[in-house]
Design a protein around this motif. Structure first.
Motif, PDB file in Angstrom:
ATOM      1  N   GLU A  33      16.379 -29.815 -34.657  1.00  0.00           N
ATOM      2  CA  GLU A  33      16.411 -28.705 -35.607  1.00  0.00           C
ATOM      3  C   GLU A  33      17.159 -29.043 -36.896  1.00  0.00           C
ATOM      4  OE1 GLU A  33      17.396 -24.763 -34.187  1.00  0.00           O
ATOM      5  OE2 GLU A  33      17.029 -25.413 -32.127  1.00  0.00           O
ATOM      6  N   ARG A  34      17.740 -30.211 -36.977  1.00  0.00           N
ATOM      7  CA  ARG A  34      18.457 -30.648 -38.164  1.00  0.00           C
ATOM      8  C   ARG A  34      17.996 -32.041 -38.545  1.00  0.00           C
ATOM      9  NH1 ARG A  34      24.768 -28.519 -37.655  1.00  0.00           N
ATOM     10  NH2 ARG A  34      24.272 -26.320 -37.985  1.00  0.00           N
ATOM     11  N   PRO A  35      18.235 -32.470 -39.798  1.00  0.00           N
ATOM     12  CA  PRO A  35      19.067 -31.837 -40.817  1.00  0.00           C
ATOM     13  C   PRO A  35      18.360 -30.666 -41.506  1.00  0.00           C
ATOM     14  CG  PRO A  35      18.069 -33.795 -41.711  1.00  0.00           C
ATOM     15  CD  PRO A  35      17.683 -33.756 -40.268  1.00  0.00           C
ATOM     16  N   LEU A  36      19.171 -29.773 -42.090  1.00  0.00           N
ATOM     17  CA  LEU A  36      18.629 -28.757 -42.962  1.00  0.00           C
ATOM     18  C   LEU A  36      17.920 -29.442 -44.125  1.00  0.00           C
ATOM     19  CD1 LEU A  36      21.676 -26.315 -43.116  1.00  0.00           C
ATOM     20  CD2 LEU A  36      19.609 -26.064 -41.740  1.00  0.00           C
ATOM     21  N   HIS A  37      16.785 -28.904 -44.527  1.00  0.00           N
ATOM     22  CA  HIS A  37      16.041 -29.532 -45.611  1.00  0.00           C
ATOM     23  C   HIS A  37      15.191 -28.482 -46.317  1.00  0.00           C
ATOM     24  CE1 HIS A  37      13.511 -29.580 -42.029  1.00  0.00           C
ATOM     25  NE2 HIS A  37      12.448 -29.695 -42.788  1.00  0.00           N
ATOM     26  N   GLY A  38      15.032 -28.644 -47.611  1.00  0.00           N
ATOM     27  CA  GLY A  38      14.250 -27.714 -48.400  1.00  0.00           C
ATOM     28  C   GLY A  38      12.762 -27.935 -48.238  1.00  0.00           C
ATOM     29  N   VAL A  39      12.025 -26.840 -48.173  1.00  0.00           N
ATOM     30  CA  VAL A  39      10.571 -26.877 -48.036  1.00  0.00           C
ATOM     31  C   VAL A  39       9.960 -25.876 -49.018  1.00  0.00           C
ATOM     32  CG1 VAL A  39       8.619 -26.350 -46.518  1.00  0.00           C
ATOM     33  CG2 VAL A  39      10.578 -27.616 -45.620  1.00  0.00           C
ATOM     34  N   SER A  40       8.907 -26.304 -49.699  1.00  0.00           N
ATOM     35  CA  SER A  40       8.159 -25.423 -50.593  1.00  0.00           C
ATOM     36  C   SER A  40       6.744 -25.259 -50.069  1.00  0.00           C
ATOM     37  CB  SER A  40       8.119 -26.002 -52.012  1.00  0.00           C
ATOM     38  OG  SER A  40       9.415 -26.078 -52.559  1.00  0.00           O
ATOM     39  N   LEU A  41       6.248 -24.026 -50.096  1.00  0.00           N
ATOM     40  CA  LEU A  41       4.921 -23.719 -49.555  1.00  0.00           C
ATOM     41  C   LEU A  41       4.148 -22.832 -50.515  1.00  0.00           C
ATOM     42  CD1 LEU A  41       5.960 -22.778 -45.904  1.00  0.00           C
ATOM     43  CD2 LEU A  41       4.768 -24.874 -46.588  1.00  0.00           C
ATOM     44  N   PRO A  42       2.821 -23.006 -50.587  1.00  0.00           N
ATOM     45  CA  PRO A  42       1.996 -22.041 -51.323  1.00  0.00           C
ATOM     46  C   PRO A  42       1.858 -20.748 -50.527  1.00  0.00           C
ATOM     47  CG  PRO A  42       0.597 -23.632 -50.227  1.00  0.00           C
ATOM     48  CD  PRO A  42       2.016 -24.076 -49.973  1.00  0.00           C
ATOM     49  N   ALA A  43       1.327 -19.742 -51.156  1.00  0.00           N
ATOM     50  CA  ALA A  43       1.083 -18.477 -50.463  1.00  0.00           C
ATOM     51  C   ALA A  43       0.048 -18.674 -49.355  1.00  0.00           C
ATOM     52  CB  ALA A  43       0.594 -17.423 -51.453  1.00  0.00           C
ATOM     53  N   PHE A  44       0.181 -17.884 -48.298  1.00  0.00           N
ATOM     54  CA  PHE A  44      -0.799 -17.944 -47.212  1.00  0.00           C
ATOM     55  C   PHE A  44      -0.827 -16.616 -46.472  1.00  0.00           C
ATOM     56  CE2 PHE A  44       3.217 -19.490 -45.506  1.00  0.00           C
ATOM     57  CZ  PHE A  44       3.312 -18.947 -44.241  1.00  0.00           C
ATOM     58  N   GLY A  45      -1.902 -16.401 -45.739  1.00  0.00           N
ATOM     59  CA  GLY A  45      -2.031 -15.215 -44.904  1.00  0.00           C
ATOM     60  C   GLY A  45      -1.882 -15.592 -43.446  1.00  0.00           C
ATOM     61  N   ILE A  46      -1.186 -14.771 -42.687  1.00  0.00           N
ATOM     62  CA  ILE A  46      -0.927 -15.050 -41.274  1.00  0.00           C
ATOM     63  C   ILE A  46      -1.076 -13.770 -40.468  1.00  0.00           C
ATOM     64  CG2 ILE A  46       1.569 -14.679 -41.516  1.00  0.00           C
ATOM     65  CD1 ILE A  46       1.982 -16.959 -39.449  1.00  0.00           C
ATOM     66  N   ASP A  47      -1.514 -13.891 -39.234  1.00  0.00           N
ATOM     67  CA  ASP A  47      -1.634 -12.731 -38.350  1.00  0.00           C
ATOM     68  C   ASP A  47      -0.294 -12.025 -38.200  1.00  0.00           C
ATOM     69  OD1 ASP A  47      -4.269 -13.527 -37.887  1.00  0.00           O
ATOM     70  OD2 ASP A  47      -3.783 -14.511 -35.979  1.00  0.00           O
ATOM     71  N   VAL A  48      -0.299 -10.697 -38.251  1.00  0.00           N
ATOM     72  CA  VAL A  48       0.945  -9.973 -38.080  1.00  0.00           C
ATOM     73  C   VAL A  48       1.429 -10.009 -36.633  1.00  0.00           C
ATOM     74  CG1 VAL A  48       0.487  -8.440 -40.030  1.00  0.00           C
ATOM     75  CG2 VAL A  48      -0.147  -7.703 -37.715  1.00  0.00           C
ATOM     76  N   HIS A  49       0.532 -10.345 -35.720  1.00  0.00           N
ATOM     77  CA  HIS A  49       0.942 -10.484 -34.319  1.00  0.00           C
ATOM     78  C   HIS A  49       0.111 -11.573 -33.654  1.00  0.00           C
ATOM     79  CE1 HIS A  49      -2.661  -8.364 -32.852  1.00  0.00           C
ATOM     80  NE2 HIS A  49      -2.412  -7.390 -33.713  1.00  0.00           N
ATOM     81  N   THR A  50       0.508 -11.956 -32.473  1.00  0.00           N
ATOM     82  CA  THR A  50      -0.222 -12.970 -31.729  1.00  0.00           C
ATOM     83  C   THR A  50      -1.605 -12.455 -31.326  1.00  0.00           C
ATOM     84  OG1 THR A  50       0.932 -12.178 -29.753  1.00  0.00           O
ATOM     85  CG2 THR A  50       1.787 -14.183 -30.802  1.00  0.00           C
ATOM     86  N   VAL A  51      -2.515 -13.380 -31.088  1.00  0.00           N
ATOM     87  CA  VAL A  51      -3.838 -13.041 -30.578  1.00  0.00           C
ATOM     88  C   VAL A  51      -3.675 -12.376 -29.213  1.00  0.00           C
ATOM     89  CG1 VAL A  51      -6.036 -14.011 -29.779  1.00  0.00           C
ATOM     90  CG2 VAL A  51      -4.934 -14.910 -31.851  1.00  0.00           C
ATOM     91  N   THR A  52      -4.299 -11.225 -29.042  1.00  0.00           N
ATOM     92  CA  THR A  52      -4.143 -10.448 -27.812  1.00  0.00           C
ATOM     93  C   THR A  52      -5.240 -10.774 -26.804  1.00  0.00           C
ATOM     94  OG1 THR A  52      -5.500  -8.602 -28.546  1.00  0.00           O
ATOM     95  CG2 THR A  52      -3.152  -8.546 -29.152  1.00  0.00           C
ATOM     96  N   ASN A  53      -5.078 -10.242 -25.609  1.00  0.00           N
ATOM     97  CA  ASN A  53      -6.121 -10.384 -24.596  1.00  0.00           C
ATOM     98  C   ASN A  53      -7.443  -9.794 -25.068  1.00  0.00           C
ATOM     99  OD1 ASN A  53      -4.718 -11.697 -22.366  1.00  0.00           O
ATOM    100  ND2 ASN A  53      -3.537  -9.808 -22.186  1.00  0.00           N
ATOM    101  N   ASP A  54      -7.383  -8.629 -25.712  1.00  0.00           N
ATOM    102  CA  ASP A  54      -8.608  -8.024 -26.230  1.00  0.00           C
ATOM    103  C   ASP A  54      -9.253  -8.907 -27.292  1.00  0.00           C
ATOM    104  OD1 ASP A  54      -8.480  -5.827 -24.558  1.00  0.00           O
ATOM    105  OD2 ASP A  54      -7.646  -4.476 -26.080  1.00  0.00           O
TER     106      ASP A  54
END
Length: 290
Positions: A33-54
């Protein structure tokens, strides 16, 4: 964006930079989990929750897809969730005897052959491997998040916080995630209301509108896992090592407890082989345009 095939609401994550890794010193050195490091990302869309059984059922019913657990004929089940015949128990790892290999366990039968999805339609799909998640993504026109995207989204705009909501586990004296309470692995006091999975939209969302990025189920990410990757990770849109033997899992699960696994944190990392499946792992997806 959602489609007719993929119906989960999206959170629009703004372009930006953040410090990736364990700021609070809670992580295990071996996890990387280390070292701490800077990361830059473009905008993206992500599911607000995990994929469900349905959600997964729509895919499986439309395509006839059989998960690797269904093909193999077994999967890993937590001992208190077992719902099968004694002959179905194929073995227990000596280091983690609370896990059982169970014949007949799969996403439609999460505890074993005598379990069903009744009442679990809005819970995360489990017993899906990384390969199964990839198959869903190909059908839905989606992909898994990179490890960096996952952590950035999980932080919800809170720089360096331990959890998606801040540094303190309890919120106004109440639980805000589905993890283990009690004496692991024998007794769960169910203070958060759940022995195994909770509904995917349960508890309060983070600042970006994401539900349960910590606790509930581990989430597959796109990257190969390497505990030594962070020192060589590029600053812009890292995608992980070019090869490996295990894929990244993020977020912890309903089995996490301080006495054994404190990985229900934004920066926590875990891993498993791409064909592995278990009763506490699922996934969420991001848009291909990201």
């Amino acid at each position: 964006m959602t489609t007719a095939q993929h119906r989960i609401a999206q959170a629009d994550i703004p372009a930006g930079s953040f410090v990736m890794g364990d700021r609070t010193g809670d992580g295990r050195a071996a996890d990387g989990e280390r070292p701490l490091h800077g990361v830059s990302l473009p905008a993206f869309g992500i599911d607000v929750h995990t994929v469900t059984n349905d959600d997964f059922a729509v895919f499986a019913d439309a395509t006839g897809y059989r998960t690797e657990s269904e093909v193999f004929g077994y999967s890993a089940v937590f001992h208190l969730a077992f719902a099968g015949d004694e002959k179905d128990i194929l073995g227990r790892p000596p280091q983690t005897p609370w896990w059982m290999g169970v014949a007949g366990a799969d996403w439609r039968h999460p505890g074993g052959r005598h379990s069903t999805l009744e009442g679990l339609g809005d819970h995360p799909v489990v017993h899906v491997s990384w390969n199964d998640a990839q198959a869903y993504c190909a059908w839905a026109g989606r992909r898994l998040p990179t490890e960096a995207e996952w952590e950035y989204a999980s932080r919800g705009g809170l720089e360096g916080a331990r959890y998606p909501w801040g540094d303190d586990l309890m919120v106004d004296g109440a639980w805000n995630c589905n993890i283990w309470q009690g004496d692991f692995p024998a007794t769960n006091t169910l203070e958060d209301g759940y022995l195994t999975t909770a509904p995917a939209r349960h508890f309060a969302p983070n600042g970006y509108g994401l539900y349960q990025t910590v606790g509930n189920v581990w989430e597959w990410c796109q990257d190969w896992y390497d505990p030594g990757y962070y020192p060589v990770s590029p600053e812009t849109s890292p995608t992980g090592p070019v090869s490996g033997q295990q894929r990244v899992l993020r977020g912890g699960s309903f089995l996490c407890h301080d006495s054994y696994c404190n990985r229900y944190r934004n920066s926590a990392r875990s891993q498993n082989t791409p064909d592995s499946a278990m009763s506490n792992a699922g996934f969420r997806t991001v848009s291909l345009g990201a």
